[in-house]
Design a protein around this motif. Sequence first.
Motif, PDB file in Angstrom:
ATOM      1  N   LEU B  85      26.399  41.981  44.888  1.00  0.00           N
ATOM      2  CA  LEU B  85      26.953  43.207  45.436  1.00  0.00           C
ATOM      3  C   LEU B  85      26.230  44.432  44.876  1.00  0.00           C
ATOM      4  CD1 LEU B  85      30.762  42.400  45.414  1.00  0.00           C
ATOM      5  CD2 LEU B  85      29.414  43.073  47.398  1.00  0.00           C
ATOM      6  N   ALA B  86      25.886  44.386  43.583  1.00  0.00           N
ATOM      7  CA  ALA B  86      25.220  45.538  42.980  1.00  0.00           C
ATOM      8  C   ALA B  86      23.840  45.745  43.589  1.00  0.00           C
ATOM      9  CB  ALA B  86      25.113  45.352  41.466  1.00  0.00           C
ATOM     10  N   VAL B 103      34.952  48.237  47.035  1.00  0.00           N
ATOM     11  CA  VAL B 103      34.816  47.046  46.193  1.00  0.00           C
ATOM     12  C   VAL B 103      35.542  47.255  44.868  1.00  0.00           C
ATOM     13  CG1 VAL B 103      33.157  45.631  44.923  1.00  0.00           C
ATOM     14  CG2 VAL B 103      32.673  46.312  47.261  1.00  0.00           C
ATOM     15  N   PHE B 104      35.551  48.505  44.375  1.00  0.00           N
ATOM     16  CA  PHE B 104      36.103  48.754  43.047  1.00  0.00           C
ATOM     17  C   PHE B 104      37.613  48.916  43.037  1.00  0.00           C
ATOM     18  CE2 PHE B 104      37.239  51.743  39.614  1.00  0.00           C
ATOM     19  CZ  PHE B 104      36.984  50.892  38.569  1.00  0.00           C
ATOM     20  N   PHE B 105      38.184  49.425  44.126  1.00  0.00           N
ATOM     21  CA  PHE B 105      39.591  49.810  44.074  1.00  0.00           C
ATOM     22  C   PHE B 105      40.548  48.708  43.598  1.00  0.00           C
ATOM     23  CE2 PHE B 105      43.735  50.637  46.179  1.00  0.00           C
ATOM     24  CZ  PHE B 105      44.118  51.652  45.330  1.00  0.00           C
ATOM     25  N   PRO B 106      40.370  47.439  44.024  1.00  0.00           N
ATOM     26  CA  PRO B 106      41.321  46.407  43.560  1.00  0.00           C
ATOM     27  C   PRO B 106      41.426  46.302  42.038  1.00  0.00           C
ATOM     28  CG  PRO B 106      40.008  45.554  45.357  1.00  0.00           C
ATOM     29  CD  PRO B 106      39.429  46.900  45.021  1.00  0.00           C
ATOM     30  N   VAL B 107      40.382  46.711  41.312  1.00  0.00           N
ATOM     31  CA  VAL B 107      40.444  46.647  39.845  1.00  0.00           C
ATOM     32  C   VAL B 107      41.633  47.456  39.331  1.00  0.00           C
ATOM     33  CG1 VAL B 107      39.225  47.317  37.730  1.00  0.00           C
ATOM     34  CG2 VAL B 107      37.959  46.293  39.622  1.00  0.00           C
ATOM     35  N   LEU B 151      44.947  26.071  40.949  1.00  0.00           N
ATOM     36  CA  LEU B 151      44.272  26.848  39.911  1.00  0.00           C
ATOM     37  C   LEU B 151      43.062  27.594  40.477  1.00  0.00           C
ATOM     38  CD1 LEU B 151      44.285  27.389  36.793  1.00  0.00           C
ATOM     39  CD2 LEU B 151      42.409  25.759  36.703  1.00  0.00           C
ATOM     40  N   LEU B 152      42.287  26.912  41.316  1.00  0.00           N
ATOM     41  CA  LEU B 152      41.084  27.542  41.842  1.00  0.00           C
ATOM     42  C   LEU B 152      41.426  28.657  42.829  1.00  0.00           C
ATOM     43  CD1 LEU B 152      38.725  24.467  42.206  1.00  0.00           C
ATOM     44  CD2 LEU B 152      38.688  26.269  40.486  1.00  0.00           C
ATOM     45  N   SER B 153      42.548  28.496  43.554  1.00  0.00           N
ATOM     46  CA  SER B 153      42.956  29.582  44.455  1.00  0.00           C
ATOM     47  C   SER B 153      43.279  30.830  43.656  1.00  0.00           C
ATOM     48  CB  SER B 153      44.182  29.168  45.267  1.00  0.00           C
ATOM     49  OG  SER B 153      43.912  28.001  45.994  1.00  0.00           O
ATOM     50  N   VAL B 154      44.023  30.657  42.561  1.00  0.00           N
ATOM     51  CA  VAL B 154      44.332  31.820  41.726  1.00  0.00           C
ATOM     52  C   VAL B 154      43.039  32.416  41.170  1.00  0.00           C
ATOM     53  CG1 VAL B 154      45.585  32.646  39.717  1.00  0.00           C
ATOM     54  CG2 VAL B 154      46.576  30.862  41.125  1.00  0.00           C
ATOM     55  N   ALA B 155      42.107  31.545  40.761  1.00  0.00           N
ATOM     56  CA  ALA B 155      40.833  32.036  40.236  1.00  0.00           C
ATOM     57  C   ALA B 155      40.092  32.858  41.294  1.00  0.00           C
ATOM     58  CB  ALA B 155      39.972  30.868  39.767  1.00  0.00           C
ATOM     59  N   MET B 156      40.171  32.418  42.563  1.00  0.00           N
ATOM     60  CA  MET B 156      39.525  33.166  43.644  1.00  0.00           C
ATOM     61  C   MET B 156      40.110  34.571  43.759  1.00  0.00           C
ATOM     62  SD  MET B 156      38.862  30.624  46.908  1.00  0.00           S
ATOM     63  CE  MET B 156      40.331  31.261  47.647  1.00  0.00           C
ATOM     64  N   VAL B 157      41.439  34.658  43.680  1.00  0.00           N
ATOM     65  CA  VAL B 157      42.079  35.967  43.768  1.00  0.00           C
ATOM     66  C   VAL B 157      41.687  36.825  42.555  1.00  0.00           C
ATOM     67  CG1 VAL B 157      44.284  37.181  43.881  1.00  0.00           C
ATOM     68  CG2 VAL B 157      43.980  35.033  45.103  1.00  0.00           C
ATOM     69  N   ASP B 158      41.579  36.189  41.402  1.00  0.00           N
ATOM     70  CA  ASP B 158      41.136  36.900  40.203  1.00  0.00           C
ATOM     71  C   ASP B 158      39.747  37.499  40.437  1.00  0.00           C
ATOM     72  OD1 ASP B 158      40.011  37.492  37.624  1.00  0.00           O
ATOM     73  OD2 ASP B 158      41.606  36.326  36.714  1.00  0.00           O
ATOM     74  N   VAL B 159      38.865  36.727  41.040  1.00  0.00           N
ATOM     75  CA  VAL B 159      37.518  37.216  41.325  1.00  0.00           C
ATOM     76  C   VAL B 159      37.591  38.369  42.322  1.00  0.00           C
ATOM     77  CG1 VAL B 159      35.299  36.618  42.340  1.00  0.00           C
ATOM     78  CG2 VAL B 159      36.425  35.023  40.797  1.00  0.00           C
ATOM     79  N   TRP B 160      38.416  38.219  43.354  1.00  0.00           N
ATOM     80  CA  TRP B 160      38.580  39.290  44.345  1.00  0.00           C
ATOM     81  C   TRP B 160      38.966  40.590  43.644  1.00  0.00           C
ATOM     82  CZ3 TRP B 160      42.724  42.415  45.710  1.00  0.00           C
ATOM     83  CH2 TRP B 160      42.592  43.130  46.906  1.00  0.00           C
ATOM     84  N   LYS B 161      39.909  40.486  42.723  1.00  0.00           N
ATOM     85  CA  LYS B 161      40.405  41.691  42.056  1.00  0.00           C
ATOM     86  C   LYS B 161      39.408  42.236  41.038  1.00  0.00           C
ATOM     87  CE  LYS B 161      44.191  43.204  39.093  1.00  0.00           C
ATOM     88  NZ  LYS B 161      43.837  44.602  39.235  1.00  0.00           N
ATOM     89  N   GLY B 162      38.657  41.359  40.368  1.00  0.00           N
ATOM     90  CA  GLY B 162      37.854  41.795  39.241  1.00  0.00           C
ATOM     91  C   GLY B 162      36.380  41.998  39.524  1.00  0.00           C
ATOM     92  N   VAL B 163      35.905  41.577  40.708  1.00  0.00           N
ATOM     93  CA  VAL B 163      34.466  41.631  40.938  1.00  0.00           C
ATOM     94  C   VAL B 163      33.970  43.077  40.978  1.00  0.00           C
ATOM     95  CG1 VAL B 163      34.450  41.647  43.469  1.00  0.00           C
ATOM     96  CG2 VAL B 163      32.610  40.530  42.228  1.00  0.00           C
ATOM     97  N   GLY B 164      34.859  44.017  41.310  1.00  0.00           N
ATOM     98  CA  GLY B 164      34.453  45.423  41.381  1.00  0.00           C
ATOM     99  C   GLY B 164      33.950  45.938  40.045  1.00  0.00           C
TER     100      GLY B 164
END
Lengths: 272, 286
Positions: B85-86, B103-107, B151-164
């Motif tokens: 993304l960067a 991309v950043f707002f979910p953080v 577990l992996l679904s939660v990890a995916m959401v974590d990535v969605w929120k934190g990738v910003g």
Amino acid sequence: MSRRNWPLSIAAILVSAVVFLVPFAFILLMAGKDRAQAALLDFSWPAQFRFVPNFVDVVEARDYMLIIAYINSTILTVTAVAGMVVLAAMVAFVLQRRPGRLHGLINFLVLAGLIVPPAVVPTIWVLKGVGLFGTMPGLILVEIAFGLSFCVLLFRAFIATIPRELDEAAVIDGAGPLRLFFRVIFPLLRSVIITAVVVQSVTVFNDFVNPLYFLPGDPTVQLTLYNFAGQYTAEYNLLFMNILLITIPPLIMFLFFNRRIVSGMTSGAVKG
Amino acid sequence: MVRRSPYPQWFYLPAGVVYGVLFVVPTFASFYFSLTRWTIFESHFIGLDNFVAFFREPALVRGFTNTLIYGVVTSGAKVVLGLALAVLLTSRIVARGWLRSVVFFPVLVSTIGVGLTFTVLLNPERGLVNQVLGAAGVDGPGWLTNPSYALLSVAMVDVWKGVGLATLIYIAGIVSIPQEYLEAARVDGASAWSVFRSVILPLARPATVTVIILSLIGGLRSFDLIWAMTRGGPGFTSDVVASVIYKQYQAGFAGLSTAGNVVLFAVVTAIVLPLSRFLNRKEVEL
């Protein structure tokens, strides 16, 4: 060379809209639906817009719990952030200016604060020992303790750019340490203080774990939202109205302080 | 006459008291209480029994392995996606600033709010994700109800929120690369891929180190997103150490809960400290 890449741009905009904006659009749409339609859980336009009635229902739910939660969260955020900023600035100032015997130990403690997961039950034990468990002052002090490290790192880097001649001039003019710090240095930290305040306010406001452990009796907004999800399982419209209301304060912060947040999170992070 | 320093050490005192009492003391106390059967009021020394239980009980062992999986998966995904993304968001595209914001707002959004929203979006029958997959002819799984995906679904959401945040750190790293290097590479006829491979990737290394370390620390300690989405379920298949700590505390096993804390402490330091030393050393050699 300055040709813009249109196909890539359009693809990027579309994908980001789907991935990052659809969940927020979903929150907004759900918050406006009536109860029956919200229960379908689908991504659809509300048959009738019920933003105002839903808002009133959420606010009135459980004896105005949400209002109390907002008041609690505001008190928590304001005092904890103010406390950690002042205390951390004092530490960062002396730490940057005076390399002494304590220097190594304090640097170690600052880094430890970023890495070591807090020991929750022993913290409860300590709080009980000093009579602050389950009280707002107790939670505020906990938030201060956990937020100090980030602020110290941020401030120390900034103080390094303030010339020492300024301190010397103030000392020659007869300023003591307190005067020097609060009247000369602290005001110069303004821009980095705004950054720290914005970043930490969002962090404390969004904090769920610490209120869960250390303030089980009184509601904060995150706890209220979590409990709401457990109790109002059939009323998704109200749940999402609650989520919407909790998303608005960070959104306002973001609209006003976008650059501050970005610089704070990246600079603090890179130095850590 | 000794002049008093304008930088008095008592400035450390207020912060030191708060930090010492509420962070340092509990951390040291945890080492002792993890060796006891404890109700917060009374403690009996029982040696290593809590740790034995921690590595014997399947539910607790699962929490331990899940923590490692969760930390590695989220951290790895944030490095790859954040870098991609960067690179995209520093290239010549339209609406760059807007895209960065999106991309950043979910953080900044409440983790609980994100968790509850995605719990609904991932609903097996009526959730948006499976409806879209269904329209494309794919039978979406029960993301949060199937033990092998939860577990992996939660990890995916974590990535969605934190990738910003990862993206931002990488953008800061890429922007600080001197333009001459990139121009020199282009003059030499380097393709876009080899510019990325031989210029951007090595010079963005400090950013990579930061992203890995930060997201590992966050991922290994993660609690609220998992708690909001699955509460460690179905069964205990998506439990992590942090959720075990909470569950044991609620059940009144303060000693076992604290042992979990010590295990988490050991995992985080045993992974993060050597890793940061290793990554930072290679940076110097470059």
